[in-house]
Design an enzyme around this catalytic site. Structure first.
Site, mmCIF file in Angstrom:
data_model
loop_
_atom_site.group_PDB
_atom_site.id
_atom_site.type_symbol
_atom_site.label_atom_id
_atom_site.label_comp_id
_atom_site.label_asym_id
_atom_site.label_seq_id
_atom_site.Cartn_x
_atom_site.Cartn_y
_atom_site.Cartn_z
ATOM 1 N N GLY A 85 0.625 -1.311 -0.017
ATOM 2 C CA GLY A 85 -0.115 -0.097 -0.136
ATOM 3 C C GLY A 85 0.938 1.330 -0.012
ATOM 4 N N ASN A 136 1.416 3.064 -2.670
ATOM 5 C CA ASN A 136 0.681 4.136 -3.544
ATOM 6 C C ASN A 136 -0.549 4.616 -2.592
ATOM 7 O OD1 ASN A 136 2.011 4.466 -6.129
ATOM 8 N ND2 ASN A 136 1.922 2.386 -6.323
ATOM 9 N N ASN A 187 -5.284 3.297 -13.178
ATOM 10 C CA ASN A 187 -4.209 2.331 -12.700
ATOM 11 C C ASN A 187 -2.981 2.990 -12.991
ATOM 12 O OD1 ASN A 187 -3.313 -0.095 -12.107
ATOM 13 N ND2 ASN A 187 -2.388 -0.673 -14.261
ATOM 14 N N HIS A 208 1.046 1.990 -13.625
ATOM 15 C CA HIS A 208 1.583 0.960 -14.048
ATOM 16 C C HIS A 208 3.242 1.463 -14.028
ATOM 17 C CE1 HIS A 208 2.621 -2.614 -16.430
ATOM 18 N NE2 HIS A 208 3.277 -1.917 -17.238
ATOM 19 N N ASP A 258 -3.643 -2.668 -19.613
ATOM 20 C CA ASP A 258 -2.863 -1.553 -19.825
ATOM 21 C C ASP A 258 -2.984 -0.902 -21.148
ATOM 22 O OD1 ASP A 258 -1.682 -2.215 -17.083
ATOM 23 O OD2 ASP A 258 -0.092 -3.694 -18.152
ATOM 24 N N ALA A 270 8.238 8.482 -9.417
ATOM 25 C CA ALA A 270 7.354 8.545 -10.572
ATOM 26 C C ALA A 270 6.121 8.210 -9.898
ATOM 27 C CB ALA A 270 7.601 7.672 -11.544
ATOM 28 N N GLU A 271 5.983 6.863 -9.196
ATOM 29 C CA GLU A 271 4.446 6.524 -8.836
ATOM 30 C C GLU A 271 3.903 7.357 -7.907
ATOM 31 O OE1 GLU A 271 4.022 2.127 -8.463
ATOM 32 O OE2 GLU A 271 5.830 1.697 -9.163
#
Length: 208
Positions: A12, A14, A108, A110, A151, A180-181
């Protein structure tokens, strides 16, 4: 106020980035209404508990009939009254009935620059293993809308991350998350919450 349901499968991180961004005011006009996991061992459920957010675990093992699982998951999302579903490290293949019920309302994250290293079989550490095996110099992350494919939905945001000499899949995974994420996913939610995203002809457009 944008009501968001977050789906998770693991630690978790993110989800935590989203919670922190809401608390810090980087995500505005948004309320996280539910966290859903497909694993009872997911630490993300503990993160939700600490944040006072209702959470639930639903697994395919609970439902002998795959269609029963699909309907149960859809019911959980609809009961949450969510406007947006965020897949934040979610390893569940989203059923078509859920995609149909939330058109252009599922996003989402990725861990690669789509269309590279994406599609069936590309998830988690496997993405970074393949990126390193191919010898790419730049990787990154992508936030995209979810459609009936894997995707394949409209791309909303992307951010590049450099691959460094001596990287292992684990080191690269961590760098992609940090650079990034954890940045892109809160940005995407904030854009949607403030009416700055449109999807036209299979393309996501950010309004100025």
């Amino acid at each position: 106020m944008l009501k968001v349901a977050v789906m998770v499968s693991g630690g978790g991180t993110n989800l935590q980035a989203i919670l922190d961004a809401v608390a810090d005011g980087k995500i505005t006009n948004t309320k996280i209404v539910r966290v859903i996991s497909n694993s009872t061992k997911a630490y993300a459920l503990e993160r939700a508990k600490k944040a006072g957010i209702p959470s639930v675990c639903i697994t395919r093992k609970q439902y002998p009939d795959p269609e029963e699982f699909d309907r149960a998951l859809l019911a959980l999302l609809q009961e949450s009254d969510a406007d947006l579903v965020v897949l934040a490290g979610c390893l569940v293949v989203i059923p078509q009935c859920v995609v149909d019920a939330f058109p252009n309302r599922i996003i989402n994250i990725h861990p690669a620059l789509i269309p590279s290293f994406c599609g069936t079989g590309y998830y988690g550490l496997k993405v970074h293993e393949q990126a390193l095996a191919r010898g790419v110099k730049v990787t990154g992350a992508t936030v995209h809308f979810v459609d009936g494919g894997t995707d394949t939905g409209p791309i909303l945001l992307q951010k590049a991350v450099e691959v460094q000499p001596g990287d292992t899949p684990e080191i690269l995974q961590r760098r992609v998350m940090e650079q990034a994420e954890w940045i892109l996913l809160p940005q995407a939610i904030n854009l949607i919450a403030n009416g700055r995203v449109q999807v036209n002809d299979g393309r996501a457009i950010i309004l100025q």
